[in-house]
Design an enzyme around this catalytic site. Structure first.
Site, mmCIF file in Angstrom:
data_model
loop_
_atom_site.group_PDB
_atom_site.id
_atom_site.type_symbol
_atom_site.label_atom_id
_atom_site.label_comp_id
_atom_site.label_asym_id
_atom_site.label_seq_id
_atom_site.Cartn_x
_atom_site.Cartn_y
_atom_site.Cartn_z
ATOM 1 C CE LYS A 116 -3.964 1.890 2.584
ATOM 2 N NZ LYS A 116 -4.828 1.667 3.768
ATOM 3 C CB SER A 165 -7.999 3.426 2.902
ATOM 4 O OG SER A 165 -7.171 2.804 3.862
ATOM 5 C CB SER A 188 -8.307 0.618 5.629
ATOM 6 O OG SER A 188 -9.060 1.806 5.670
#
Lengths: 448, 448
Positions: free
Chosen positions: B79, B149, B173
């Site tokens: 990420k 996210s 997330s």
């Protein structure tokens, strides 16, 4: 020598040897209260009858050979934030009119179980939110402030109106009145003494501790107060210790940190001289002094207020809305100001505390104890709001009184104030000592 | 079967047996990325050359008989909040233009040391402050949201564009995009995986964890990520464990808590049916179900936001003042709203968290695991802002996606999302499992 004049340790000895009866001692203390309290107003309420009853019980136990320990039969005054079953906890505030505590606080219950005789509740600056305790006069000059917020306890302890008292300390509220009245005040490690049943000012900074006439007496009281209670979420879950000092404490090899910065800035020259004299005395007794630098000093005031103001306001949220007019103006203004603080200020104060805890822990690896003034000036005249330093700068009296003690509340380290003399006006001077937390006691307030 | 289709565990087996070369595997994954990423945009940046270089090294090591463990030669997507030395950490934001990480984050360094091959950085909802990741399309229908996210990681994992990915999870997330794309997402115990070098959304709720295709793969990655790092103040100082499951996990006697309240309220019927089917499967495997009540449900949303909003705003304080126009509007509005929060709201959220932690700890003594829907509905169409439930009430899509996962962030308990089927539109459904923290791991965020 009257019984009320005895130190706790000495009274305990006499009681144990059955040369002094608990009834005799409580009568002497109650008589002393009658004599001095009309002048200094240290007490909110004196519970003479209950005290005499408890003293008689202590006496009967002693007659049967039962001795609960050094507090057996020894009277105590409790700051009126500390719940005693059946009595009001007034917090020296009109807001608490009609209050009545349903149960003993942990500390009141522990004192009773140790045989102590509760003689009354002592005055606090309203809800502990101030450094002067305006209702109460100084033990040495009633026209001067008692200090605060445990002003009643400081005065009672110093004036012979209680062999010892319990206070609470959120920014210096045990140590400041102890210093200003010539008593010993001790704020223990954060979490050591449970606060269940004690009215909160700011839960992440609040401590309960003793006000006594000697350090030995403070250790005797602390030994009774120490011990886990899960009803206080911050209570340390570590075994209770015996804090009584060895008979012949040896200072050889003890490293005493003497601050180069902060602790001697804006300090009255007579206070500085007396404290430096006290430090010299530690050297005579074998200690070695080490110059140290106090870390993060420009964050101390902001961190203390950033934590205290919103926590205090949260506690009073309800009554602040319903009965604001019942608060004294100074306290109401502080509580209302707390409503305006942003979440960012509070979280920055929490983060700053974490850093200060780490820095102080490092500092207290280099020295065993830090010696410094407890407060930068002795007791001012009642009503005096600010002081002017020799460089022409002025400072609010309460800012001055709190500034040297609050680092121990932020960091949670144990801190003591001991008398080291008097200024030329005859007012007592206090020396502070800070030391590290016991090794296994690390459950301090932390930012997460 | 192409190499990119292998699970992590299977690929590791093949590499160890020298039936698959790390170079072959990375080439297959890079080819798959070329094929799918133009459609789904899971990656911010693909570092093909570095990845091939790392794969060649892994291959040479394997040729010399050196095998670093199950991640040896296995590609990973990170990420783009996770620092990789020399690469930008874009946080999928214009605010980070020109950024370049000086050093590896703890987790990137641990993956490298374990032999993993970093193939690129995956998209996040800007600065992790959202549940949809609008840049990225769902792996099953690119017209639908990826979830967030960690949307890029969820899509990459599910689409074969990375054998595994690392995400971060502050309110769900990792688990939300895993559920919406049919992958496995695991949020470890708070403090288990160090966050040093990972851009923070809300430090008291942030976690780093794996997105994989199987639970076994998640355990392999977790075993590499686990371990103390003092550079993350919340990092647990406990010995790292081997999290790999036993070969034949036995569910006999395992107590599975099935919530009576909250977790099946306002949940799509197809999601509920699939999750109840998954629970029935656990019973078939020997588990015993127990009906449970989720505590303090009316405080969940306020506690999550009361903690997250001010912490997020504090992190962005500087750039919010200097370059507010560089943020996406949704994120800027949330950050600016956080500036208006009072200290009282933040401290009440902290206190509420402490109570929720205690209540969940008690609940997780009664059952070994809680099974429930991971999210109340499958992936919605891109741009859809709210949903209407059968009782006529409406809810913002992001509120719906976060509501079932945030309790694990507030309490810090480990939480998993596993695929349990598809709805009639063909979109994946995720089942959540929550379990207790390991016994000795108690350094959770606490109010003080």
């Amino acid at each position: 020598m009257q019984p009320y004049e005895l130190t706790l340790a000495h009274a305990a000895q006499q009681i144990r040897a059955r040369r002094l009866s608990p009834v005799e001692l409580v009568d002497s203390v109650l008589e002393r209260i009658d004599q001095v309290d009309p002048h200094v107003e240290a007490y909110v309420a004196v519970t003479a009858e209950q005290a005499r009853g408890a003293a008689r019980e202590a006496e009967q136990e002693a007659a049967r050979g039962m001795f609960r320990g050094p507090l057996h039969g020894v009277p105590a005054g409790l700051k009126d934030l500390i719940d005693v079953a059946g009595s009001p906890t007034s917090a020296s505030s009109r807001v608490r009119a009609g209050h009545r505590a349903a149960a003993d606080s942990t500390v009141a219950a522990r004192l009773r179980a140790a045989g102590s005789v509760l003689v009354g509740k002592t005055h606090t600056h309203e809800f502990a939110y101030g450094l002067t305790t305006p209702q109460t006069g100084n033990a040495w000059d009633r026209g001067r402030v008692a200090g605060g917020s445990s002003g009643g306890g400081g005065v009672a302890g110093a004036a012979g109106a209680a062999p010892f008292a319990l206070g609470t300390d959120t920014g210096g509220s045990i140590r400041v009145p102890a210093a200003l009245n010539g008593a010993v005040g001790f704020k223990p490690t954060y979490g050591l003494v449970p606060r269940h049943g004690v009215t909160s000012l700011s839960w992440s900074l609040d401590h309960v501790g003793p006000i006594t006439r000697t350090v030995e007496d403070a250790a005797l009281v602390l030994t009774v107060l120490d011990g886990h209670d899960p009803r206080d979420p911050a209570s340390l879950n570590t075994p209770a210790l015996d804090h009584r000092p060895e008979q012949e404490p040896d200072l050889a090899g003890v490293r005493v940190g003497v601050p180069r910065n902060y602790y001697f800035d804006h300090v009255d020259p007579e206070v500085e001289a007396a404290v430096r004299g006290g430090i010299a005395q530690l050297e005579v007794l074998g200690a070695r002094t080490v110059e140290i630098d106090i870390p993060m000093t420009r964050y101390i005031q902001a961190t203390q207020w950033g934590l205290m103001a919103p926590e205090a306001t949260a506690y009073h949220e309800g009554t602040l809305r319903t009965v604001p007019e019942l608060y004294q103006e100074d306290v109401r203004i502080l509580l209302e100001a707390g409503e305006l603080m942003g979440a960012g200020d509070y979280l920055r104060a929490q983060r700053s505390r974490t850093l200060m805890q780490e820095e102080w822990a490092r500092l207290l690896e280099k020295v065993d104890v830090i010696a410094a003034p407890a407060v930068p000036l002795t007791a001012v005249e009642a009503g005096q709001e600010s002081i002017t330093w020799s460089d022409g700068s002025t400072e609010a009296v309460s800012d001055a009184y709190v500034r040297l003690s609050s680092p121990a509340n932020i960091t949670g380290v144990p801190a003591l104030s001991v008398p080291v003399g008097h200024d030329t006006a005859g007012m007592p001077i206090g020396m502070a000592q800070f030391s590290r937390r016991p090794g296994n006691r690390t459950s301090n307030p932390r930012v997460t």
